[in-house]
Design a protein around this motif. Structure first.
Motif, short mmCIF file in Angstrom:
data_model
loop_
_atom_site.label_atom_id
_atom_site.label_comp_id
_atom_site.label_asym_id
_atom_site.label_seq_id
_atom_site.Cartn_x
_atom_site.Cartn_y
_atom_site.Cartn_z
N VAL A 273 0.84 -1.20 0.00
CA VAL A 273 0.00 0.00 0.00
C VAL A 273 0.88 1.25 0.00
O VAL A 273 0.68 2.18 -0.80
CB VAL A 273 -0.95 -0.01 1.21
N GLU A 274 1.85 1.28 0.89
CA GLU A 274 2.73 2.45 0.98
C GLU A 274 3.49 2.68 -0.32
O GLU A 274 3.63 3.82 -0.78
CB GLU A 274 3.72 2.25 2.14
N LYS A 275 3.98 1.60 -0.90
CA LYS A 275 4.76 1.73 -2.13
C LYS A 275 3.88 2.22 -3.28
O LYS A 275 4.31 3.04 -4.09
CB LYS A 275 5.41 0.39 -2.47
N MET A 276 2.65 1.71 -3.36
CA MET A 276 1.74 2.17 -4.42
C MET A 276 1.37 3.64 -4.25
O MET A 276 1.28 4.38 -5.23
CB MET A 276 0.50 1.29 -4.44
N ILE A 277 1.16 4.05 -3.00
CA ILE A 277 0.85 5.46 -2.75
C ILE A 277 2.01 6.35 -3.14
O ILE A 277 1.84 7.38 -3.80
CB ILE A 277 0.45 5.66 -1.27
N LEU A 278 3.22 5.97 -2.72
CA LEU A 278 4.41 6.76 -3.04
C LEU A 278 4.65 6.85 -4.54
O LEU A 278 5.22 7.82 -5.03
CB LEU A 278 5.63 6.17 -2.35
N ALA A 279 4.18 5.83 -5.29
CA ALA A 279 4.33 5.83 -6.74
C ALA A 279 3.25 6.68 -7.43
O ALA A 279 3.23 6.76 -8.66
CB ALA A 279 4.28 4.41 -7.28
N GLY A 280 2.36 7.28 -6.65
CA GLY A 280 1.38 8.19 -7.20
C GLY A 280 0.07 7.57 -7.63
O GLY A 280 -0.69 8.19 -8.40
N ASN A 281 -0.24 6.36 -7.14
CA ASN A 281 -1.46 5.68 -7.54
C ASN A 281 -2.64 6.04 -6.64
O ASN A 281 -2.47 6.52 -5.52
CB ASN A 281 -1.23 4.16 -7.49
N ASP A 282 -3.83 5.77 -7.15
CA ASP A 282 -5.09 5.92 -6.41
C ASP A 282 -5.28 4.66 -5.58
O ASP A 282 -5.57 3.59 -6.13
CB ASP A 282 -6.23 6.13 -7.41
N VAL A 283 -5.12 4.75 -4.26
CA VAL A 283 -5.10 3.58 -3.39
C VAL A 283 -6.06 3.78 -2.21
O VAL A 283 -6.04 4.83 -1.57
CB VAL A 283 -3.68 3.31 -2.84
#
Length: 322
Positions: A273-283
């Motif tokens: 979750v953290e990695k996807m958020i940091l990559a700029g995704n809608d999470v």
């Protein structure tokens, strides 16, 4: 970003009933040293029979289709009263790439079809260790391509296609989107539901230490076996498309993550979750501190599983129909 947290210090009693039933019946892991792989698979199917019964009434259409890896089965699940062209949800079952089937996860697929108002397409992908990475991934991509080409016949809007999966199935969902990116092809996937995903094998985490020991529903030893079954002693052990925590995760579809607290994979899922958020995704995500791995399968008796399925289904409907 959505987070739902339960603060109870022990496993939810209804979910514990599910866990106790599975373990009291022998459990696949407990039988690992006395049964053949095919016998363990048959046991796994039997242990889930009670938990896949009941639930929404739907129509089923089982088909065989050709993929780049050969012929595999799919199951098309359609609830009543859907519009002529509706959204589609590809579902990938868990089981460490080694166990389970369309039958063990039929109840979950029917629940998503009914609650989200979508046609669900379950994939009977090839299991490991007989078929190692990237067989299941290639089969999944082939099915997505087939759906895009045959959407009109199936009554599905190919512009509203999503994926969902649990454990190993969640892994395949993320890897499928990464595969499209690797091939420099636009992905038709508009949303992902990722339930307690098996995204990496890091047994040093606190959740592995607390919840991965002997006697748990899912153990660290079991996860190691699944890793070895899927990738073997090959160069794929750090391949991002095999275990996508190692991948660049930018430009992913919107995702909803269901994370149980009593799960050796809990810390890994939070890290995803953290990695996807940091990559700029809608999470968006929900943490169920009193739930275990596989808890959604207990929906026939568990209010927490019912709530988790409803929240993720509502999220999916919003993403596909708004």
């Amino acid at each position: 970003m959505q987070e739902k947290i339960s603060s109870s210090p022990s496993v939810d009693p209804e979910i514990q009933q599910f866990v106790s039933d599975i373990l009291a019946s022998g459990g696949v892991d407990n039988a690992a040293h006395s049964l053949s792989l095919n016998e363990r698979r048959a046991l796994a199917e039997k242990l889930r029979e009670r938990w896949t019964a009941g639930g929404p009434e739907v129509t089923r259409d089982d088909r065989s289709i050709e993929t780049t890896e050969g012929t595999i089965g799919i199951r098309i699940i359609r609830p009543a009263n859907l519009p002529e062209k509706c959204a589609g949800l590809v579902y990938l079952h868990g089981g460490g790439f080694t166990y389970f089937s369309l039958d063990t996860h039929d109840r979950l697929m029917r629940e998503y079809a009914h609650r989200a108002g979508v046609v669900v397409i379950g994939i009977d992908y090839s299991l490991s260790p007989e078929f190692k990475y990237p067989t299941a991934l290639n089969e999944t991509v082939s099915v997505i391509d087939w759906l895009s080409e045959n959407a009109t016949e199936l009554g599905i809007d190919k512009g509203r296609l999503a994926m969902a999966g649990d454990s190993a199935g969640a892994n395949l969902c993320v890897s499928t989107c990464l595969k499209y990116r690797e091939q420099i092809r636009p992905s038709p996937i508009k949303a992902l539901i990722l339930n307690y995903g098996f995204f990496e094998l890091d047994k040093s985490t606190e959740s592995h230490r607390l919840y991965g020991g002997a006697g748990e529903l899912l153990t660290s030893e079991e996860l190691q076996m699944y890793w070895d079954n899927y990738v073997g002693e090959t160069a794929f052990t750090e391949e991002p498309l095999a275990f996508p925590m190692a991948a660049r995760l930018n430009a992913m579809p919107p995702s909803y993550h269901v994370i149980p607290g009593y799960d050796p994979l809990a810390d890994s899922n939070k890290r995803m979750v953290e990695k996807m958020i940091l990559a700029g995704n809608d999470v968006e995500f929900s943490i169920y501190e009193t739930a275990t791995h596989s808890f959604l399968e207990a929906v026939s008796i568990s209010k927490l599983a019912d709530e988790a399925l409803q929240l993720s289904s509502d999220w999916l409907s919003k993403k596909l129909y708004s």
